[in-house]
Design an enzyme around this catalytic site. Structure first.
Site, short mmCIF file in Angstrom:
data_model
loop_
_atom_site.label_atom_id
_atom_site.label_comp_id
_atom_site.label_asym_id
_atom_site.label_seq_id
_atom_site.Cartn_x
_atom_site.Cartn_y
_atom_site.Cartn_z
N SER A 14 -31.11 63.72 10.08
CA SER A 14 -32.07 63.35 10.99
C SER A 14 -33.40 63.63 10.95
CB SER A 14 -31.50 63.44 12.30
OG SER A 14 -32.50 62.75 13.33
N ASP A 18 -10.25 64.03 13.09
CA ASP A 18 -11.50 64.42 13.90
C ASP A 18 -12.02 65.52 12.79
OD1 ASP A 18 -13.29 66.21 15.21
OD2 ASP A 18 -11.90 66.21 16.97
N GLY A 30 -16.73 53.81 11.64
CA GLY A 30 -15.94 52.78 12.30
C GLY A 30 -17.23 52.00 12.95
N TYR A 54 -29.00 69.13 18.97
CA TYR A 54 -28.75 68.03 17.83
C TYR A 54 -29.56 68.44 16.65
CZ TYR A 54 -28.38 63.52 15.32
OH TYR A 54 -28.62 62.56 14.23
#
Length: 248
Positions: A146, A63, A15, A160
């Site tokens: 990442s 979700d 989104g 993370y």
């Protein structure tokens, strides 16, 4: 080259930012795209943008940490497109509580969220689509990762980084299981993106050899390659997309 006509794709977290760029790029190459987001308005806006440009897209709101919701969303996309999903891009990776801060200061109840969305979110999505891909003899799984997965940082992103490390390992093992069925699985490890917040954007850009941050278009182009027929011999890899800030 990189023609995705007749293919169907699901992009999670599509989104905004990189996810929206991925959805737009896949649609521009001919794929029908299920645009997932947790916020209905965002998924609907990106879907409308794609259809207004002549592409095909539908919003699917769920979700990724909720397996039943993922299955329902995949079922909705399958019904809308009239066929199974060929391409999965798991991009959703930033929970409401990012769990940022020095690890020794983080309460244990903050440890789970980054792992749930990145690792278990990927597991949920793969579980919902892999059977159809393997049965069809063609599929593409792209995990957005990442540089934090493999490069330590004192920026308070240990949770993370751990989650991204875990999901890269998951993807490597999937690549070996799925390869005989014509399904590839790769990770794309991003460097700093243009959606970074705050007044330090120029400072961040100066640290990158290309002297700019990454854009949604950069990410979308790389995903198009990994999702394409031309990438059939590329599997089990983590590709770095970071403007040269980390080399391999």
């Amino acid at each position: 080259m990189f023609d995705l006509s007749g293919r169907t794709a699901l992009v999670t977290g599509a989104g905004q930012n990189a996810g929206a760029g991925i959805a737009r790029a896949l649609a521009a190459q001919g794929a029908a795209v299920a645009v997932n987001d947790l916020v209905p308005e965002r998924a609907e806006a990106v879907s409308k943008e794609i259809t207004s440009a002549g592409g095909r897209a539908v919003p699917v709101v769920f979700d990724v940490t909720d397996l039943e919701a993922v299955r329902e969303g995949v079922g909705q996309a399958r019904t809308e497109f009239g066929r199974h999903l060929d391409i999965l891009v798991h991009n959703a990776g930033i929970p409401a509580d990012f769990g940022q801060g020095p690890f020794r200061t983080l309460a244990p109840d903050r440890w789970r969220a980054p792992v749930e969305i990145n690792l278990f979110g990927a597991m949920n999505c793969v579980s919902a689509v892999a059977g159809d891909m393997c049965e069809a003899g063609w599929g593409r799984i792209v995990q957005i990762s990442s540089g934090a997965a493999r490069t330590g940082s004192a920026a308070g992103i240990s949770l993370y980084g751990a989650a991204k490390s875990g999901v890269e390992g998951f993807i490597r093992h999937l690549s070996q299981e799925f390869a005989p069925f014509g399904v590839t699985a790769n990770s794309l490890a991003l460097g700093l993106q243009s959606n970074v917040a705050g007044d330090s954007t120029e400072e961040f850009a100066r640290r990158i050899p290309t002297r700019r941050l990454g854009t949604p278009e950069d990410v979308g182009a790389a995903v198009v390659y990994l999702a394409s027929p031309e990438a059939s011999w590329m599997t089990g890899q983590t590709l770095n997309l970071n403007g040269g800030s980390v080399t391999s």
